[in-house]
Design a protein around this motif. Structure first.
Motif, PDB file in Angstrom:
ATOM      1  N   PHE A   8     -11.725 -35.347  32.471  1.00  0.00           N
ATOM      2  CA  PHE A   8     -11.863 -36.375  31.452  1.00  0.00           C
ATOM      3  C   PHE A   8     -10.665 -37.305  31.510  1.00  0.00           C
ATOM      4  O   PHE A   8      -9.520 -36.863  31.521  1.00  0.00           O
ATOM      5  CB  PHE A   8     -11.947 -35.733  30.064  1.00  0.00           C
ATOM      6  N   THR A   9     -10.920 -38.614  31.566  1.00  0.00           N
ATOM      7  CA  THR A   9      -9.822 -39.568  31.682  1.00  0.00           C
ATOM      8  C   THR A   9      -9.769 -40.581  30.549  1.00  0.00           C
ATOM      9  O   THR A   9      -8.957 -41.486  30.572  1.00  0.00           O
ATOM     10  CB  THR A   9      -9.892 -40.323  33.022  1.00  0.00           C
ATOM     11  N   GLY A  10     -10.664 -40.435  29.589  1.00  0.00           N
ATOM     12  CA  GLY A  10     -10.540 -41.233  28.382  1.00  0.00           C
ATOM     13  C   GLY A  10     -11.326 -42.531  28.367  1.00  0.00           C
ATOM     14  O   GLY A  10     -11.544 -43.183  29.377  1.00  0.00           O
ATOM     15  N   ASP A  11     -11.778 -42.904  27.164  1.00  0.00           N
ATOM     16  CA  ASP A  11     -12.489 -44.154  26.926  1.00  0.00           C
ATOM     17  C   ASP A  11     -12.340 -44.457  25.440  1.00  0.00           C
ATOM     18  O   ASP A  11     -13.087 -43.953  24.612  1.00  0.00           O
ATOM     19  CB  ASP A  11     -13.954 -44.029  27.314  1.00  0.00           C
ATOM     20  N   ALA A  12     -11.357 -45.284  25.103  1.00  0.00           N
ATOM     21  CA  ALA A  12     -10.997 -45.487  23.703  1.00  0.00           C
ATOM     22  C   ALA A  12     -12.060 -46.215  22.897  1.00  0.00           C
ATOM     23  O   ALA A  12     -11.992 -46.235  21.668  1.00  0.00           O
ATOM     24  CB  ALA A  12      -9.672 -46.254  23.611  1.00  0.00           C
ATOM     25  N   SER A  13     -13.067 -46.802  23.544  1.00  0.00           N
ATOM     26  CA  SER A  13     -14.078 -47.547  22.800  1.00  0.00           C
ATOM     27  C   SER A  13     -14.839 -46.664  21.820  1.00  0.00           C
ATOM     28  O   SER A  13     -15.316 -47.146  20.784  1.00  0.00           O
ATOM     29  CB  SER A  13     -15.062 -48.219  23.769  1.00  0.00           C
ATOM     30  N   ILE A  14     -14.973 -45.383  22.098  1.00  0.00           N
ATOM     31  CA  ILE A  14     -15.683 -44.467  21.197  1.00  0.00           C
ATOM     32  C   ILE A  14     -14.951 -44.316  19.865  1.00  0.00           C
ATOM     33  O   ILE A  14     -15.546 -44.027  18.836  1.00  0.00           O
ATOM     34  CB  ILE A  14     -15.890 -43.082  21.856  1.00  0.00           C
ATOM     35  N   LEU A  15     -13.623 -44.533  19.869  1.00  0.00           N
ATOM     36  CA  LEU A  15     -12.830 -44.384  18.648  1.00  0.00           C
ATOM     37  C   LEU A  15     -12.790 -45.658  17.809  1.00  0.00           C
ATOM     38  O   LEU A  15     -12.508 -45.596  16.607  1.00  0.00           O
ATOM     39  CB  LEU A  15     -11.384 -44.001  19.000  1.00  0.00           C
ATOM     40  N   TYR A  16     -13.033 -46.794  18.413  1.00  0.00           N
ATOM     41  CA  TYR A  16     -12.733 -48.077  17.792  1.00  0.00           C
ATOM     42  C   TYR A  16     -13.573 -48.311  16.533  1.00  0.00           C
ATOM     43  O   TYR A  16     -14.798 -48.383  16.585  1.00  0.00           O
ATOM     44  CB  TYR A  16     -12.966 -49.206  18.796  1.00  0.00           C
ATOM     45  N   HIS A  17     -12.876 -48.405  15.381  1.00  0.00           N
ATOM     46  CA  HIS A  17     -13.511 -48.671  14.084  1.00  0.00           C
ATOM     47  C   HIS A  17     -14.597 -47.660  13.750  1.00  0.00           C
ATOM     48  O   HIS A  17     -15.604 -47.987  13.117  1.00  0.00           O
ATOM     49  CB  HIS A  17     -14.087 -50.097  14.054  1.00  0.00           C
ATOM     50  N   THR A  18     -14.371 -46.410  14.176  1.00  0.00           N
ATOM     51  CA  THR A  18     -15.356 -45.348  13.961  1.00  0.00           C
ATOM     52  C   THR A  18     -14.666 -44.101  13.424  1.00  0.00           C
ATOM     53  O   THR A  18     -13.502 -43.841  13.741  1.00  0.00           O
ATOM     54  CB  THR A  18     -16.069 -45.001  15.288  1.00  0.00           C
ATOM     55  N   ALA A  19     -15.386 -43.326  12.613  1.00  0.00           N
ATOM     56  CA  ALA A  19     -14.882 -42.063  12.075  1.00  0.00           C
ATOM     57  C   ALA A  19     -15.989 -41.017  12.173  1.00  0.00           C
ATOM     58  O   ALA A  19     -17.158 -41.344  12.374  1.00  0.00           O
ATOM     59  CB  ALA A  19     -14.443 -42.232  10.626  1.00  0.00           C
ATOM     60  N   VAL A  20     -15.602 -39.760  12.023  1.00  0.00           N
ATOM     61  CA  VAL A  20     -16.567 -38.674  11.945  1.00  0.00           C
ATOM     62  C   VAL A  20     -16.682 -38.244  10.483  1.00  0.00           C
ATOM     63  O   VAL A  20     -15.668 -37.945   9.840  1.00  0.00           O
ATOM     64  CB  VAL A  20     -16.156 -37.471  12.811  1.00  0.00           C
ATOM     65  N   ARG A  21     -17.916 -38.212   9.979  1.00  0.00           N
ATOM     66  CA  ARG A  21     -18.167 -37.714   8.625  1.00  0.00           C
ATOM     67  C   ARG A  21     -18.774 -36.320   8.732  1.00  0.00           C
ATOM     68  O   ARG A  21     -19.789 -36.123   9.407  1.00  0.00           O
ATOM     69  CB  ARG A  21     -19.115 -38.643   7.868  1.00  0.00           C
ATOM     70  N   THR A  22     -18.160 -35.348   8.060  1.00  0.00           N
ATOM     71  CA  THR A  22     -18.583 -33.950   8.130  1.00  0.00           C
ATOM     72  C   THR A  22     -18.926 -33.456   6.730  1.00  0.00           C
ATOM     73  O   THR A  22     -18.150 -33.654   5.795  1.00  0.00           O
ATOM     74  CB  THR A  22     -17.463 -33.081   8.726  1.00  0.00           C
ATOM     75  N   PRO A  23     -20.081 -32.811   6.554  1.00  0.00           N
ATOM     76  CA  PRO A  23     -20.475 -32.361   5.214  1.00  0.00           C
ATOM     77  C   PRO A  23     -19.593 -31.232   4.688  1.00  0.00           C
ATOM     78  O   PRO A  23     -19.081 -30.416   5.451  1.00  0.00           O
ATOM     79  CB  PRO A  23     -21.915 -31.879   5.413  1.00  0.00           C
ATOM     80  N   LEU A  24     -19.454 -31.204   3.369  1.00  0.00           N
ATOM     81  CA  LEU A  24     -18.777 -30.107   2.663  1.00  0.00           C
ATOM     82  C   LEU A  24     -19.769 -29.542   1.642  1.00  0.00           C
ATOM     83  O   LEU A  24     -19.515 -29.535   0.446  1.00  0.00           O
ATOM     84  CB  LEU A  24     -17.514 -30.608   1.971  1.00  0.00           C
ATOM     85  N   SER A  25     -20.892 -29.071   2.143  1.00  0.00           N
ATOM     86  CA  SER A  25     -21.986 -28.665   1.268  1.00  0.00           C
ATOM     87  C   SER A  25     -21.967 -27.188   0.896  1.00  0.00           C
ATOM     88  O   SER A  25     -22.754 -26.748   0.050  1.00  0.00           O
ATOM     89  CB  SER A  25     -23.323 -28.993   1.942  1.00  0.00           C
ATOM     90  N   THR A  26     -21.061 -26.421   1.516  1.00  0.00           N
ATOM     91  CA  THR A  26     -20.975 -24.987   1.207  1.00  0.00           C
ATOM     92  C   THR A  26     -19.525 -24.604   0.946  1.00  0.00           C
ATOM     93  O   THR A  26     -18.587 -25.314   1.333  1.00  0.00           O
ATOM     94  CB  THR A  26     -21.504 -24.137   2.382  1.00  0.00           C
ATOM     95  N   LYS A  27     -19.350 -23.453   0.320  1.00  0.00           N
ATOM     96  CA  LYS A  27     -18.010 -22.953   0.059  1.00  0.00           C
ATOM     97  C   LYS A  27     -17.286 -22.643   1.371  1.00  0.00           C
ATOM     98  O   LYS A  27     -16.073 -22.862   1.484  1.00  0.00           O
ATOM     99  CB  LYS A  27     -18.095 -21.685  -0.808  1.00  0.00           C
ATOM    100  N   GLN A  28     -18.033 -22.171   2.362  1.00  0.00           N
ATOM    101  CA  GLN A  28     -17.424 -21.889   3.657  1.00  0.00           C
ATOM    102  C   GLN A  28     -16.911 -23.165   4.307  1.00  0.00           C
ATOM    103  O   GLN A  28     -15.820 -23.183   4.892  1.00  0.00           O
ATOM    104  CB  GLN A  28     -18.429 -21.212   4.590  1.00  0.00           C
TER     105      GLN A  28
END
Length: 271
Positions: A8-28
């Motif tokens: 893997f040598t990188g491609d910064a375009s995937i990061l640009y103005h983007t975030a990951v949203r992850t659910p917090l729907s359980t206590k775990q």
């Protein structure tokens, strides 16, 4: 087989103005998020302790924290894509897949790759933004040009200096560098506590007191000068209209724009 297929040598375009949203729907899920943020706080406290020790090279303290951050990224990658996460990311970048898992894996893999490369690069600022909402959290992995923000503390590393100094000036520079590192250590230790305050223990904190929280941090260097910054961020309560059931890529959000304008007026997010 090309080098791009081998590593893997990188491609910064995937990061640009983007975030990951992850659910917090359980206590775990809440527990895992809390434990991860506690690990980040502990990593800062470890760096603070090492910075304050004159017998520990600054780079060792710097790399120790980055190693723990990288370990957090790897845990996230394994949960998303399994042990073969690197191949999943490369398949996405080769255009062989364009599904949700591929995009998420490529996002975190790009962040991991740049974190691991960062100790050898000057004028590249790691500038992540982590925000907690009632039902989810976002991770916005950013890298910017430059080496400091408007609020960063700066400290010197004599072993990275290329200046030729006579004995008297070398001793003065060394002593001043040690003082700057002790001052930085106090700041890093203090801001580690801020992480704990923004993301408290879900078993001990009422939901109303933990449903919003946020931090933005930054770290970089220019030659022998290193920088560190961390401060709280207030999430936008109107950002999301719908709940989320699985991790997805989303727009970076107004909070990202606001922190860039405030903290990086003379820098640019790397594309």
């Amino acid at each position: 087989m090309t080098e791009r297929r081998d590593r893997f040598t990188g491609d910064a375009s995937i990061l640009y103005h983007t975030a990951v949203r992850t659910p917090l729907s359980t206590k775990q899920a809440e527990r895992m998020f809390y434990e991860n943020m506690t690990n980040i706080a502990e990593a800062r406290e470890q760096r603070a302790e090492m910075l304050a020790d004159p017998d520990v090279p600054l780079l060792a303290a710097y790399e120790a924290e980055l190693d723990r951050v990288a370990a957090s990224f790897k845990r996230r990658l394994r949960r998303i894509a399994g042990e073969e996460y690197a191949e999943v990311a490369m398949a996405y970048h080769r255009g062989e897949r364009d599904d949700r898992i591929g995009r998420l894996t490529a996002y975190y893999m790009e962040g991991l790759w740049r974190i691991q490369e960062r100790t050898t690069i000057t004028d590249m600022l790691f500038f992540p933004l982590i925000l907690r909402y009632p039902d989810s959290f976002t991770v916005n992995v950013r890298f910017a040009s430059g080496y400091k923000t408007t609020e960063s503390v700066i400290y010197e590393s004599p072993e990275h200096s290329s200046e030729e100094l006579d004995d008297e000036h070398a001793e003065t520079y060394y002593n001043e560098s040690q003082y700057s590192q002790r001052e930085a250590a106090a700041y890093v230790r203090e801001t580690a506590q801020l992480i704990r305050e923004e993301f408290p223990d879900p078993d001990e904190t009422p939901f109303e007191d933990r449903k919003y929280g946020g931090i933005v941090s930054a770290g970089g260097r220019r030659e022998s000068a290193f920088s560190s910054m961390l401060t709280s961020v207030e999430p936008d309560p109107e950002r999301f209209d719908e709940p989320v059931s699985e991790p997805v890529l989303v727009d970076a959000g107004r909070e990202a724009e606001r922190t860039e304008q405030t903290l990086l007026p003379e820098c640019e997010i790397i594309l």
